[in-house]
Write an enzyme that holds these catalytic residues in place. Structure first.
Site, short mmCIF file in Angstrom:
data_model
loop_
_atom_site.label_atom_id
_atom_site.label_comp_id
_atom_site.label_asym_id
_atom_site.label_seq_id
_atom_site.Cartn_x
_atom_site.Cartn_y
_atom_site.Cartn_z
N GLY A 113 0.85 -1.19 0.00
CA GLY A 113 0.00 0.00 0.00
C GLY A 113 0.88 1.24 0.00
O GLY A 113 2.07 1.16 0.34
N GLN A 169 3.39 9.85 1.31
CA GLN A 169 4.68 9.14 1.39
C GLN A 169 5.62 9.51 0.24
O GLN A 169 6.82 9.28 0.33
CB GLN A 169 4.46 7.61 1.45
CG GLN A 169 3.76 7.17 2.73
CD GLN A 169 3.55 5.68 2.79
OE1 GLN A 169 2.57 5.18 2.27
NE2 GLN A 169 4.47 4.95 3.40
N CYS A 188 6.04 -0.40 7.47
CA CYS A 188 5.70 0.82 6.73
C CYS A 188 6.92 1.23 5.91
O CYS A 188 8.03 1.25 6.44
CB CYS A 188 5.31 1.93 7.70
SG CYS A 188 4.85 3.47 6.87
N LEU A 189 6.68 1.58 4.66
CA LEU A 189 7.79 2.01 3.81
C LEU A 189 8.43 3.29 4.34
O LEU A 189 9.59 3.57 4.03
CB LEU A 189 7.30 2.22 2.37
CG LEU A 189 6.80 0.94 1.68
CD1 LEU A 189 6.15 1.28 0.35
CD2 LEU A 189 7.93 -0.05 1.49
N HIS A 239 -4.28 1.37 7.97
CA HIS A 239 -2.88 1.86 8.03
C HIS A 239 -2.71 3.05 7.08
O HIS A 239 -2.11 4.07 7.44
CB HIS A 239 -1.95 0.70 7.65
CG HIS A 239 -0.51 1.05 7.48
ND1 HIS A 239 0.49 0.56 8.29
CD2 HIS A 239 0.14 1.85 6.57
CE1 HIS A 239 1.66 1.05 7.90
NE2 HIS A 239 1.48 1.82 6.84
N HIS A 253 -2.13 7.42 7.51
CA HIS A 253 -1.18 8.32 6.83
C HIS A 253 -1.87 9.62 6.42
O HIS A 253 -1.27 10.69 6.47
CB HIS A 253 -0.60 7.66 5.58
CG HIS A 253 0.54 6.72 5.83
ND1 HIS A 253 1.73 7.14 6.40
CD2 HIS A 253 0.70 5.40 5.57
CE1 HIS A 253 2.56 6.09 6.47
NE2 HIS A 253 1.96 5.03 5.98
O1 GNR Z 1 4.07 -2.66 2.54
C1 GNR Z 1 3.41 -2.52 3.57
N1 GNR Z 1 3.08 -3.62 4.31
C2 GNR Z 1 2.16 -3.58 5.34
C3 GNR Z 1 2.10 -4.68 6.17
C4 GNR Z 1 1.19 -4.71 7.21
C5 GNR Z 1 0.33 -3.66 7.41
C6 GNR Z 1 0.39 -2.54 6.60
C7 GNR Z 1 1.28 -2.51 5.56
S1 GNR Z 1 1.33 -1.12 4.51
C8 GNR Z 1 3.02 -1.17 4.01
C9 GNR Z 1 3.29 -0.10 2.97
C10 GNR Z 1 3.10 1.26 3.59
O2 GNR Z 1 3.89 1.79 4.31
N2 GNR Z 1 1.96 1.87 3.35
O3 GNR Z 1 1.70 3.06 3.92
NI NI Z 2 2.81 3.06 5.77
#
Ligand code: GNR
Ligand code: NI
Length: 172
Positions: A46, A51, A94-95, A136, A140
């Site tokens: 996601g 971001q 989270c990235l 999630h 953001h």
């Molecule tokens: O890649 C992502 N993996 C993830 C794993 C568990 C719960 C949420 C996520 S989202 C994350 C990518 C991201 O930072 N999206 O904002």
């Molecule tokens: Ni994230």
């Protein structure tokens, strides 16, 4: 399409509240294409527009496994309705918080109202990983990171490590 740099914590831009978009046009679709490409490249499941530095209420997502056909999803101006009382705990990452994973408890199910890639209104009932990922990403849009759901001790430890890494990277 283009891959954009992903902003990482504690960059203050991640704390902005993102703005609703007026409607879906070709420029916005181009941004969503870039977001999806950036997300696949990372790789992640996601991505919220903030971001990559765009404070707009846009999310892209793809929960398909590596062996499956891609299933890109686009959420413009998403709103969460009817979060369930029952909860799920998933290990999240989270990235924008690289190399850290921890468990977060969230409503197990929710309904999400949004505009799609074509600008049409849609409603989706989400559960499992989809519900978790939508929440999630919605966080953001409000300037909230998954580490905000952890204890202060854990959060500060993660942020301190990220700051140190960024300091070392900048000194190279
Ligand atoms: O890649 C992502 N993996 C993830 C794993 C568990 C719960 C949420 C996520 S989202 C994350 C990518 C991201 O930072 N999206 O904002
Ligand atoms: Ni994230």
């Amino acid at each position: 399409m283009a891959i954009k740099p992903i902003i990482t914590a504690p960059d203050p831009r991640l704390r902005q509240v993102s703005n609703p978009v007026e409607g879906v046009d070709d420029a916005l679709r181009a941004l969503m294409d870039d977001m999806l490409e950036t997300m696949y490249d990372a790789p992640g499941i996601g991505l919220a527009a903030i971001q990559i530095g765009e404070p707009l209420r846009i999310i892209v997502m793809d929960l398909a496994g590596e062996e499956e056909e891609p299933q890109p999803r686009y959420f413009v101006n998403p709103e969460i309705l009817d979060p369930s009382d029952d909860t799920n705990i998933y290990e999240e990452g989270c990235l924008s918080v690289p190399d850290y994973f921890d468990e977060v408890e969230r409503p197990a199910k929710c309904r999400v109202k949004f505009l799609g890639y074509d600008g049409k209104k849609q409603v989706l009932d989400a559960e499992g990983m989809l519900a978790t990922c939508i929440q999630h990403e919605m966080d953001h849009l409000e300037g909230v990171l998954f580490i905000d759901h952890l204890s202060r001790l854990k959060r500060e430890r993660v942020l301190k490590k990220l700051k140190k890494e960024q300091r070392l990277a900048a000194a190279e």
